[in-house]
Design a protein around this motif. Structure first.
Motif, PDB file in Angstrom:
ATOM      1  N   UNK A   3       0.882  -1.150   0.054  1.00 31.78           N
ATOM      2  CA  UNK A   3      -0.085  -0.011  -0.008  1.00 31.78           C
ATOM      3  C   UNK A   3       0.862   1.233   0.027  1.00 31.78           C
ATOM      4  N   UNK A   4       2.242   1.084  -0.045  1.00 29.44           N
ATOM      5  CA  UNK A   4       3.196   2.174   0.149  1.00 29.44           C
ATOM      6  C   UNK A   4       4.320   2.026  -1.189  1.00 29.44           C
ATOM      7  N   UNK A   5       4.524   3.167  -1.822  1.00 32.10           N
ATOM      8  CA  UNK A   5       5.365   3.035  -3.003  1.00 32.10           C
ATOM      9  C   UNK A   5       6.918   2.881  -2.580  1.00 32.10           C
ATOM     10  N   UNK A   6       7.099   3.533  -1.334  1.00 34.85           N
ATOM     11  CA  UNK A   6       8.409   3.632  -1.003  1.00 34.85           C
ATOM     12  C   UNK A   6       8.738   2.244  -0.135  1.00 34.85           C
ATOM     13  N   UNK A   7       7.817   1.077  -0.075  1.00 32.23           N
ATOM     14  CA  UNK A   7       8.353  -0.048   0.563  1.00 32.23           C
ATOM     15  C   UNK A   7       9.573  -0.651   0.157  1.00 32.23           C
ATOM     16  N   UNK A   8      10.322  -1.304   1.260  1.00 31.17           N
ATOM     17  CA  UNK A   8      11.276  -2.074   0.970  1.00 31.17           C
ATOM     18  C   UNK A   8      11.470  -3.473   1.572  1.00 31.17           C
ATOM     19  N   UNK A   9      11.449  -4.628   0.986  1.00 30.11           N
ATOM     20  CA  UNK A   9      11.581  -5.773   1.610  1.00 30.11           C
ATOM     21  C   UNK A   9      12.749  -6.228   2.238  1.00 30.11           C
ATOM     22  N   UNK A  10      13.045  -5.521   3.337  1.00 29.55           N
ATOM     23  CA  UNK A  10      14.117  -5.841   4.000  1.00 29.55           C
ATOM     24  C   UNK A  10      13.884  -5.314   5.575  1.00 29.55           C
ATOM     25  N   UNK A  11      14.939  -5.792   6.404  1.00 29.67           N
ATOM     26  CA  UNK A  11      14.625  -5.539   7.751  1.00 29.67           C
ATOM     27  C   UNK A  11      13.480  -6.499   8.532  1.00 29.67           C
ATOM     28  N   UNK A  12      13.079  -6.221   9.690  1.00 31.73           N
ATOM     29  CA  UNK A  12      12.366  -6.998  10.485  1.00 31.73           C
ATOM     30  C   UNK A  12      10.937  -7.098   9.738  1.00 31.73           C
ATOM     31  N   UNK A  13      10.507  -8.365   9.919  1.00 37.69           N
ATOM     32  CA  UNK A  13       9.283  -8.791   9.041  1.00 37.69           C
ATOM     33  C   UNK A  13       8.057  -7.822   9.328  1.00 37.69           C
ATOM     34  N   UNK A  14       8.070  -7.556  10.747  1.00 35.06           N
ATOM     35  CA  UNK A  14       6.873  -6.734  11.096  1.00 35.06           C
ATOM     36  C   UNK A  14       7.038  -5.308  10.096  1.00 35.06           C
ATOM     37  N   UNK A  15       7.842  -4.778   9.977  1.00 31.95           N
ATOM     38  CA  UNK A  15       8.000  -3.408   9.285  1.00 31.95           C
ATOM     39  C   UNK A  15       7.487  -3.846   7.816  1.00 31.95           C
ATOM     40  N   UNK A  16       8.027  -4.969   7.231  1.00 30.71           N
ATOM     41  CA  UNK A  16       7.591  -5.224   5.801  1.00 30.71           C
ATOM     42  C   UNK A  16       6.144  -5.493   5.600  1.00 30.71           C
ATOM     43  N   UNK A  17       5.789  -6.141   6.701  1.00 35.40           N
ATOM     44  CA  UNK A  17       4.189  -6.589   6.802  1.00 35.40           C
ATOM     45  C   UNK A  17       3.349  -5.213   6.777  1.00 35.40           C
TER      46      UNK A  17
END
Length: 418
Positions: A194-208
């Motif tokens: 839902x966000x264009x600036x998402x990055x699939x790295x770091x803690x899973x909670x942040x990615x989710x």
């Protein structure tokens, strides 16, 4: 006795709540828990103050409880499965002997998953997925209709990820652990952001978070989400976990076992419960009071979402832990007050405590998330528990999850049908 009862020679004997509790050997509030689960029916007599119960129905439930392991406990099941993963004891639950709420308060979701899988903590661990696997899963998920539900997407992502893993039939512990550490982040990465600036790295909670809310998260909100994931990792032999163990008993690979769990989770009495609680919370916030909302639920003969749990006669420890951290989120204050209003209003009719579905709904409703967000959190979190049960079941005798049916049909032999 009515004329109809006199004519039939039958008079239905009714018990008070206190009498029913004494016959069942439980507390009065547990009697109402039985009612909320559909195991007992209650009736409010004309002119009476409390509910009454059919004596024969209460006696039948008491006989069933005596036959089940664990005596009269409402948590007892018709059969048991040996496990060393989760213990539920009164108003607490434990992951491999350690208080689960304390683990969730101090460790990340990934660290708790490792503890469940291996009995060891790995501080700072994060899960990553191969680009090729994520590409396959996303392609499959993106082919679904726009109205596809989150659990639809997760099931398709799990199946697609399996097709990208030619070694999925290796059921050795190390191979399954490798699958687990890549499957969970693949499920999250396959969901639309839902966000264009998402990055699939770091803690899973942040990615989710980026799959659940378009808002920019603060650290406190991310901590609540991470804690919710940790609290929901496992909960003994829930329906979805039993489905996973049945699949693992047949030596299905880990992706297939998780897929079985996702299928069972979609039932409205299991994973979808938080969605109902979310919608109810929004209605209470809109109307300014829980009274008419609770009244509408009772008038329609529905159980009130987010209240009561068959394994906890008292308070759900997962709800207690989540409510405690939600108190520190200013944005959650209105939804938190609405949840307390629901609980206190419903207590006039049924003295049931808030469960984790209501606590999760407070978080999702106050974080700008869709009503189905709680289902997504639940499914992603529980995947780690399903893997733990899969690993455990692989160590047992194959196909042991094969109960015998009690045939109740017409007695043979019968002639061939015309």
């Amino acid at each position: 006795m009515t004329d109809q009862e006199a004519a039939s020679g039958h008079h239905e004997r009714r018990l008070t709540t206190k009498q029913a509790a004494e016959l069942l050997g439980v507390k009065p509030e547990t009697v109402y828990a039985y009612v909320s689960r559909g195991q007992l029916s209650s009736r409010r007599e004309h002119g009476g103050r409390g509910s009454t119960f059919d004596a024969k129905e209460v006696a039948a439930l008491a006989r069933r409880n005596r036959r089940e392991p664990g005596g009269t406990s409402p948590a007892a099941g018709e059969f048991s499965v040996r496990t060393g993963i989760t213990l539920i004891d009164k108003d607490r639950y434990f992951y491999r002997g350690v208080d689960a709420t304390e683990l969730a308060a101090r460790h990340s979701y990934e660290e708790i998953a490792e503890w469940l899988w291996t009995g060891r903590l790995r501080p700072g661990i994060t899960f990553t997925a191969p680009d090729a696997t994520v590409t396959v899963a996303r392609r499959a998920v993106n082919a679904l209709p726009e109205h596809a539900a989150p659990l639809d997407r997760l099931r398709v992502a799990a199946i697609a990820a399996a097709t990208a893993d030619p070694l999925r039939f290796d059921l050795s512990p190390q191979a399954v652990l490798g699958t687990a550490r890549t499957l969970i982040p693949t499920l999250v990465a396959a969901l639309p952001s839902l966000r264009r600036d998402h990055r699939d790295e770091g803690p899973l909670a942040r990615r989710l978070w980026t799959r659940l809310s378009g808002r920019t998260p603060d650290e406190a909100s991310l901590r609540v989400l991470d804690m919710a994931l940790g609290l929901l990792v496992d909960h003994d032999l829930a329906a979805s976990t039993l489905a996973v163990r049945v699949a693992a008993s047949a030596r299905a690979h880990a992706y297939a076992a998780v897929s079985a769990g996702l299928g069972a989770l979609e039932g409205p009495l299991h994973g979808a419960a938080s969605s109902l609680a979310h919608r109810m919370l929004l209605e209470v916030l809109d109307r300014g009071t829980a009274v008419p909302v609770v009244a509408d639920e009772l008038r329609a003969g529905r159980r009130i979402p987010g209240l009561g749990h068959r394994l906890y006669p008292g308070e759900d420890p997962r709800a207690r832990a989540l409510f405690a951290v939600l108190e520190d989120l200013p944005s959650a204050a209105p939804a938190l007050a609405a949840a307390r209003d629901i609980e206190s209003t419903a207590a006039r009719h049924t003295p049931l405590h808030a469960n984790v579905d209501l606590a999760l709904a407070v978080f999702t409703a106050s974080s700008g998330m869709d009503a189905t967000a709680g289902e997504t959190v639940f499914a992603v979190a529980r995947t780690a528990g399903w893997i733990a049960h899969t690993l455990e079941e692989y160590e047992e005798r194959p196909l042991r999850m094969r109960p015998s049916g009690r045939y109740a049909g017409a007695r043979p032999p019968r002639p061939l049908p015309e």
